[in-house]
Design a protein around this motif. Structure first.
Motif, PDB file in Angstrom:
ATOM      1  N   ARG A 164     -33.262 -22.914 -28.514  1.00  0.00           N
ATOM      2  CA  ARG A 164     -33.850 -22.116 -29.587  1.00  0.00           C
ATOM      3  C   ARG A 164     -34.148 -22.875 -30.868  1.00  0.00           C
ATOM      4  N   ARG A 165     -33.787 -24.128 -30.941  1.00  0.00           N
ATOM      5  CA  ARG A 165     -33.951 -24.879 -32.183  1.00  0.00           C
ATOM      6  C   ARG A 165     -35.403 -24.916 -32.671  1.00  0.00           C
ATOM      7  N   GLN A 166     -36.359 -24.896 -31.759  1.00  0.00           N
ATOM      8  CA  GLN A 166     -37.776 -24.951 -32.132  1.00  0.00           C
ATOM      9  C   GLN A 166     -38.250 -23.661 -32.802  1.00  0.00           C
ATOM     10  N   SER A 167     -37.421 -22.615 -32.764  1.00  0.00           N
ATOM     11  CA  SER A 167     -37.787 -21.333 -33.372  1.00  0.00           C
ATOM     12  C   SER A 167     -37.544 -21.302 -34.876  1.00  0.00           C
ATOM     13  N   PHE A 168     -36.951 -22.364 -35.414  1.00  0.00           N
ATOM     14  CA  PHE A 168     -36.574 -22.374 -36.824  1.00  0.00           C
ATOM     15  C   PHE A 168     -37.274 -23.510 -37.552  1.00  0.00           C
ATOM     16  N   SER A 169     -37.305 -23.398 -38.878  1.00  0.00           N
ATOM     17  CA  SER A 169     -38.006 -24.405 -39.682  1.00  0.00           C
ATOM     18  C   SER A 169     -37.361 -25.776 -39.524  1.00  0.00           C
ATOM     19  N   LYS A 170     -38.188 -26.790 -39.626  1.00  0.00           N
ATOM     20  CA  LYS A 170     -37.709 -28.171 -39.491  1.00  0.00           C
ATOM     21  C   LYS A 170     -36.604 -28.460 -40.502  1.00  0.00           C
ATOM     22  N   GLU A 171     -36.762 -27.979 -41.722  1.00  0.00           N
ATOM     23  CA  GLU A 171     -35.769 -28.236 -42.769  1.00  0.00           C
ATOM     24  C   GLU A 171     -34.415 -27.618 -42.412  1.00  0.00           C
ATOM     25  N   PHE A 172     -34.444 -26.399 -41.886  1.00  0.00           N
ATOM     26  CA  PHE A 172     -33.211 -25.721 -41.506  1.00  0.00           C
ATOM     27  C   PHE A 172     -32.566 -26.424 -40.309  1.00  0.00           C
ATOM     28  N   VAL A 173     -33.382 -26.796 -39.345  1.00  0.00           N
ATOM     29  CA  VAL A 173     -32.885 -27.520 -38.170  1.00  0.00           C
ATOM     30  C   VAL A 173     -32.226 -28.836 -38.609  1.00  0.00           C
ATOM     31  N   ASP A 174     -32.901 -29.571 -39.489  1.00  0.00           N
ATOM     32  CA  ASP A 174     -32.341 -30.840 -39.971  1.00  0.00           C
ATOM     33  C   ASP A 174     -31.013 -30.619 -40.691  1.00  0.00           C
ATOM     34  N   PHE A 175     -30.974 -29.598 -41.547  1.00  0.00           N
ATOM     35  CA  PHE A 175     -29.731 -29.286 -42.267  1.00  0.00           C
ATOM     36  C   PHE A 175     -28.589 -29.048 -41.277  1.00  0.00           C
ATOM     37  N   LEU A 176     -28.840 -28.219 -40.268  1.00  0.00           N
ATOM     38  CA  LEU A 176     -27.788 -27.902 -39.303  1.00  0.00           C
ATOM     39  C   LEU A 176     -27.389 -29.118 -38.476  1.00  0.00           C
ATOM     40  N   GLU A 177     -28.376 -29.807 -37.956  1.00  0.00           N
ATOM     41  CA  GLU A 177     -28.087 -30.902 -37.042  1.00  0.00           C
ATOM     42  C   GLU A 177     -27.495 -32.129 -37.732  1.00  0.00           C
ATOM     43  N   LYS A 178     -27.694 -32.249 -39.027  1.00  0.00           N
ATOM     44  CA  LYS A 178     -27.098 -33.362 -39.772  1.00  0.00           C
ATOM     45  C   LYS A 178     -25.734 -32.997 -40.355  1.00  0.00           C
ATOM     46  N   SER A 179     -25.338 -31.739 -40.201  1.00  0.00           N
ATOM     47  CA  SER A 179     -24.040 -31.317 -40.740  1.00  0.00           C
ATOM     48  C   SER A 179     -22.907 -31.882 -39.877  1.00  0.00           C
ATOM     49  N   GLU A 180     -21.798 -32.109 -40.513  1.00  0.00           N
ATOM     50  CA  GLU A 180     -20.630 -32.622 -39.796  1.00  0.00           C
ATOM     51  C   GLU A 180     -19.814 -31.453 -39.253  1.00  0.00           C
ATOM     52  N   LYS A 181     -19.321 -31.645 -38.044  1.00  0.00           N
ATOM     53  CA  LYS A 181     -18.476 -30.628 -37.431  1.00  0.00           C
ATOM     54  C   LYS A 181     -17.186 -30.509 -38.251  1.00  0.00           C
ATOM     55  N   PRO A 182     -16.823 -29.288 -38.632  1.00  0.00           N
ATOM     56  CA  PRO A 182     -15.595 -29.113 -39.424  1.00  0.00           C
ATOM     57  C   PRO A 182     -14.357 -29.532 -38.633  1.00  0.00           C
ATOM     58  N   GLU A 183     -13.365 -30.013 -39.345  1.00  0.00           N
ATOM     59  CA  GLU A 183     -12.104 -30.405 -38.696  1.00  0.00           C
ATOM     60  C   GLU A 183     -11.434 -29.203 -38.050  1.00  0.00           C
ATOM     61  N   ASN A 184     -11.423 -28.098 -38.763  1.00  0.00           N
ATOM     62  CA  ASN A 184     -10.803 -26.870 -38.259  1.00  0.00           C
ATOM     63  C   ASN A 184     -11.890 -25.945 -37.738  1.00  0.00           C
ATOM     64  N   GLU A 185     -11.998 -25.853 -36.422  1.00  0.00           N
ATOM     65  CA  GLU A 185     -13.007 -24.988 -35.810  1.00  0.00           C
ATOM     66  C   GLU A 185     -12.716 -23.535 -36.157  1.00  0.00           C
ATOM     67  N   ILE A 186     -13.772 -22.785 -36.426  1.00  0.00           N
ATOM     68  CA  ILE A 186     -13.616 -21.367 -36.722  1.00  0.00           C
ATOM     69  C   ILE A 186     -13.031 -20.672 -35.492  1.00  0.00           C
TER      70      ILE A 186
END
Length: 163
Positions: A131-153
């Motif tokens: 589904r990643r192609q369904s969202f804006s490039k900027e939003f996709v980049d923000f999400l995909e460049k984010s670091e996985k949190p140490e404490n998973e929700i």
């Protein structure tokens, strides 16, 4: 000459007063826009969560899909897909509003933590690949460049195991 000077001075004062008035009005308008957006966001978020609260099976399905998208059946994937699209659209709007500097930094930071925490869950990652192609490039980049949190929700299933 004194009359012309007086008129010129009054005109200048009038312009200054008008500029000050406009600045005050713009500030009030900016605050109103921010307030309206936050109210709209809170309502969208409340509506999204409310559907998961009212329909307990939908809430369970939502959480089950965050654990593993690939283990869902076809009907459950269909329903979860629409839920996740809805959730990510709300978040994409929030991302955009932050980019437009509509949000207060504290509001963005608290929501950004939630967004990133959910984004890095295994089931969401499995879904995201389709589904990643369904969202804006900027939003996709923000999400995909984010670091996985140490404490998973944690979902309720995980929290129940901690008791």
């Amino acid at each position: 000459m004194d009359l012309e000077l007086g008129i010129s001075l009054l005109t200048s004062i009038g312009v200054i007063v008008s500029v000050i008035f406009l600045a005050i009005e713009i500030k009030k308008n900016t605050e109103a826009v921010r307030s309206n957006f936050y109210d709209s966001f809170a309502n969208s978020n409340r509506e999204f969560l409310n559907q998961l609260i009212i329909d307990k099976e939908l809430g369970r399905l939502f959480e089950k899909g965050t654990k593993s998208w690939n283990n869902l059946g076809e009907d459950d994937k269909r329903t979860s897909n629409y839920l996740y699209i809805q959730m990510f659209r709300i978040w994409e709007n929030l991302f955009y509003q932050n980019k437009m500097e509509v949000l207060e930094p504290w509001l963005w930071n608290s929501n950004k933590n939630t967004i990133i925490s959910y984004f890095h869950l295994n089931g969401i990652q499995e879904w995201w690949q389709f589904r990643r192609q369904s969202f804006s490039k900027e939003f996709v980049d923000f999400l995909e460049k984010s670091e996985k949190p140490e404490n998973e929700i944690k979902v309720i299933e995980d929290l129940n195991r901690l008791d």
